[in-house]
Design a protein around this motif. Structure first.
Motif, PDB file in Angstrom:
ATOM      1  N   ASN A  12      -8.210  26.336  15.901  1.00  0.00           N
ATOM      2  CA  ASN A  12      -7.905  25.178  16.387  1.00  0.00           C
ATOM      3  C   ASN A  12      -8.792  24.155  16.879  1.00  0.00           C
ATOM      4  O   ASN A  12      -8.440  23.176  17.681  1.00  0.00           O
ATOM      5  CB  ASN A  12      -6.893  25.504  17.836  1.00  0.00           C
ATOM      6  CG  ASN A  12      -7.613  26.297  18.937  1.00  0.00           C
ATOM      7  OD1 ASN A  12      -9.006  26.566  18.824  1.00  0.00           O
ATOM      8  ND2 ASN A  12      -6.954  26.688  19.884  1.00  0.00           N
ATOM      9  N   MET A  28      -4.833  25.713  11.212  1.00  0.00           N
ATOM     10  CA  MET A  28      -4.716  25.782  12.607  1.00  0.00           C
ATOM     11  C   MET A  28      -5.380  27.334  13.037  1.00  0.00           C
ATOM     12  O   MET A  28      -5.217  27.452  14.304  1.00  0.00           O
ATOM     13  CB  MET A  28      -3.239  25.558  13.054  1.00  0.00           C
ATOM     14  CG  MET A  28      -2.885  24.257  12.961  1.00  0.00           C
ATOM     15  SD  MET A  28      -1.177  23.890  13.770  1.00  0.00           S
ATOM     16  CE  MET A  28      -0.198  25.029  12.642  1.00  0.00           C
ATOM     17  N   SER A  32      -8.402  29.161   5.516  1.00  0.00           N
ATOM     18  CA  SER A  32      -8.965  28.813   6.763  1.00  0.00           C
ATOM     19  C   SER A  32     -10.501  28.381   6.601  1.00  0.00           C
ATOM     20  O   SER A  32     -10.703  27.326   7.440  1.00  0.00           O
ATOM     21  CB  SER A  32      -9.066  29.873   8.053  1.00  0.00           C
ATOM     22  OG  SER A  32      -7.761  30.168   8.198  1.00  0.00           O
ATOM     23  N   TRP A  78      -3.239  15.759  12.987  1.00  0.00           N
ATOM     24  CA  TRP A  78      -2.885  16.292  11.949  1.00  0.00           C
ATOM     25  C   TRP A  78      -1.459  16.298  11.599  1.00  0.00           C
ATOM     26  O   TRP A  78      -0.414  16.641  12.480  1.00  0.00           O
ATOM     27  CB  TRP A  78      -3.481  17.685  11.314  1.00  0.00           C
ATOM     28  CG  TRP A  78      -3.049  18.205  10.001  1.00  0.00           C
ATOM     29  CD1 TRP A  78      -3.307  17.785   9.000  1.00  0.00           C
ATOM     30  CD2 TRP A  78      -2.525  19.504  10.023  1.00  0.00           C
ATOM     31  NE1 TRP A  78      -3.074  18.827   7.963  1.00  0.00           N
ATOM     32  CE2 TRP A  78      -2.324  19.839   8.594  1.00  0.00           C
ATOM     33  CE3 TRP A  78      -1.884  20.372  10.841  1.00  0.00           C
ATOM     34  CZ2 TRP A  78      -1.855  20.941   7.977  1.00  0.00           C
ATOM     35  CZ3 TRP A  78      -1.349  21.621  10.276  1.00  0.00           C
ATOM     36  CH2 TRP A  78      -1.138  21.774   8.964  1.00  0.00           C
ATOM     37  N   ARG A  98      -0.332  25.444   7.100  1.00  0.00           N
ATOM     38  CA  ARG A  98      -0.361  25.422   8.592  1.00  0.00           C
ATOM     39  C   ARG A  98      -1.380  26.471   9.229  1.00  0.00           C
ATOM     40  O   ARG A  98      -1.989  26.346   9.976  1.00  0.00           O
ATOM     41  CB  ARG A  98       1.042  25.567   9.104  1.00  0.00           C
ATOM     42  CG  ARG A  98       1.897  24.460   8.856  1.00  0.00           C
ATOM     43  CD  ARG A  98       3.087  24.610   9.634  1.00  0.00           C
ATOM     44  NE  ARG A  98       4.131  25.501   8.849  1.00  0.00           N
ATOM     45  CZ  ARG A  98       4.627  26.573   9.343  1.00  0.00           C
ATOM     46  NH1 ARG A  98       4.184  27.089  10.411  1.00  0.00           N
ATOM     47  NH2 ARG A  98       5.336  27.260   8.645  1.00  0.00           N
ATOM     48  N   VAL A 155      -5.183  20.075  14.613  1.00  0.00           N
ATOM     49  CA  VAL A 155      -3.859  20.221  15.645  1.00  0.00           C
ATOM     50  C   VAL A 155      -2.830  19.737  14.897  1.00  0.00           C
ATOM     51  O   VAL A 155      -2.861  18.402  14.837  1.00  0.00           O
ATOM     52  CB  VAL A 155      -4.239  19.936  17.235  1.00  0.00           C
ATOM     53  CG1 VAL A 155      -2.947  19.980  17.813  1.00  0.00           C
ATOM     54  CG2 VAL A 155      -5.409  20.637  17.540  1.00  0.00           C
ATOM     55  N   LEU A 156      -1.683  20.281  14.985  1.00  0.00           N
ATOM     56  CA  LEU A 156      -0.455  19.698  14.095  1.00  0.00           C
ATOM     57  C   LEU A 156       0.040  18.761  15.065  1.00  0.00           C
ATOM     58  O   LEU A 156       0.742  19.385  16.077  1.00  0.00           O
ATOM     59  CB  LEU A 156       0.480  20.846  13.632  1.00  0.00           C
ATOM     60  CG  LEU A 156       1.769  20.386  12.619  1.00  0.00           C
ATOM     61  CD1 LEU A 156       1.284  19.512  11.497  1.00  0.00           C
ATOM     62  CD2 LEU A 156       2.485  21.589  12.007  1.00  0.00           C
TER      63      LEU A 156
END
Length: 392
Positions: A37, A34, A336, A14, A30, A41-42
């Motif tokens: 996870n 995340m 989330s 991502w 963010r 995933v950044l």
């Protein structure tokens, strides 16, 4: 109950455009993406138009410096050349950049998650829809409040007939944090919101009411909006023609009626969103300051308070429950939940599993386009002197 186990084979790689150190929403994106996870995933970012600030911020997030970029074009081009390049991108920029970045991302073969309101014009939304269908990638919209569990319970009860036929929809997103006009020139996150070139044709209608309008669609999917009448004001005169307060009346095809109050100048109020749905037998009410409680009031009987995570709730409302009863949730839990659903939707699209996507409740491109239409029609009504205008 959701405890972080994977719902898809592997998390999406991502990237994010905007959402840097001075952003008001970047951290929410963010954290939402995340927290599980197993969803995202950044890997890459173009956080800021100031490249040095972008690099400094990215390094402080422990990101690889070679995957921090000066702009979205450079990021899309470079990531496309990598075997481990990003597969989805988040657009957390001011409104005026949404369309160009979203279009470029889809054309680069990326799934998109975009801030609201999506774009300035309905035609832009329809163009993005055509590109999305052509590329086989989806667009999700971060109506960040809509992932709370009890909104799913509210939807379930309304569709199950627990309040009878819906007659009235009462919506409010009104806070007081826009009362100080100095914030318009000093606060980074506020400057662009009161600039028509960057925010579009509205302030609070686009920035606030689109959230609550989507929630009304989420909990009352059977209602179809027919007409709106809007009156808007600029109580801080320097904001004109953008409004910092607006009242909207609504008529639905079923005969139900509604109203919306959106304001940034509701002085002293810390309680932002209230949603009350009235039916012929009972009413349901939810307030985002107390998101773990849903008030159920049956005519002639004692009022009930339904509490998140309890076994008497519907299976749908418990599916994304994270913490168990007695432990309070917050806005990031809602974000989330949304990002988890976004990942499931993207994975289903990649696999050609349209049934999963149809059964998944999340704010998608169609809801984003309705949000554009909502703002456009409200502005049209107000600018014509507060008259009824057809929604479609």
């Amino acid at each position: 109950m959701l405890i972080g186990e994977k719902k898809i084979e592997r998390p999406f790689r991502w990237g994010i455009v905007g959402g840097g150190r001075t952003s008001g929403v970047g951290y929410k994106h963010r954290l939402g993406a995340m927290r599980d996870n197993t969803s995202f995933v950044l890997k890459a970012a173009a956080f800021d138009l100031d490249f040095q600030r972008c690099v400094d911020f990215g390094k402080n997030l422990c990101m690889d410096e070679d995957r921090l970029y000066p702009d979205y074009k450079a990021m899309f081009e470079a990531e496309a050349k990598r075997e481990d390049g990003i597969e989805a991108v988040d657009i957390a920029t001011p409104n005026f950049q949404h369309f160009e970045v979203c279009k470029a991302a889809l054309e680069a073969g990326l799934h998109v998650i975009c801030e609201k309101p999506l774009f300035f014009e309905i035609e832009q939304g329809e163009e993005i829809k055509r590109i999305s269908e052509k590329t086989g990638k989806i667009v999700c919209v971060t109506y960040g409040f809509s992932g709370f569990d009890l909104l799913t319970q509210m939807r379930h009860m309304i569709l199950s007939g627990d309040i009878g036929e819906v007659t009235m929809v009462d919506l409010r997103y009104a806070h007081g944090f826009g009362c100080d006009p100095t914030g318009d020139t000093q606060a980074e996150g506020q400057k662009w919101r009161v600039d028509p070139k960057k925010s579009g044709p509205s302030f609070v209608l686009g920035d606030l009411s689109t959230h609550t309008f989507y929630i009304s669609e989420l909990v009352c999917p059977q209602l179809k909006l027919k007409q709106v009448l809007c009156d808007r004001q600029s109580f801080i005169r320097s904001r004109a023609p953008l409004e910092d307060n607006a009242y909207v009346l609504m008529r639905y095809e079923s005969g139900a009626v509604g109203r919306m109050w959106a304001s940034a100048v509701n002085a002293g109020d810390m309680s932002s969103q209230h949603i009350r749905i009235v039916g012929t037998k009972a009413s349901l009410e939810w307030n985002d300051m107390h998101p773990d409680e849903l008030h159920y009031e049956v005519q002639g009987k004692p009022a009930q308070t339904l509490v998140r995570a309890m076994d008497y709730l519907s299976d749908d409302a418990l599916e994304y429950e994270r913490l168990g009863a007695l432990h309070y949730t917050g806005l990031i839990d809602s974000w989330s939940n949304l990002y988890n659903r976004f990942a499931v939707a993207m994975d289903a699209k990649n696999r050609g599993d349209e049934q999963t996507r149809r059964n998944l409740v999340y704010p998608d491109l169609e809801h984003g386009i309705k949000g554009i239409r909502w703002v456009t029609k409200c502005v049209e009504s107000a600018d014509k002197g507060g008259v009824w205008v057809d929604f479609e």
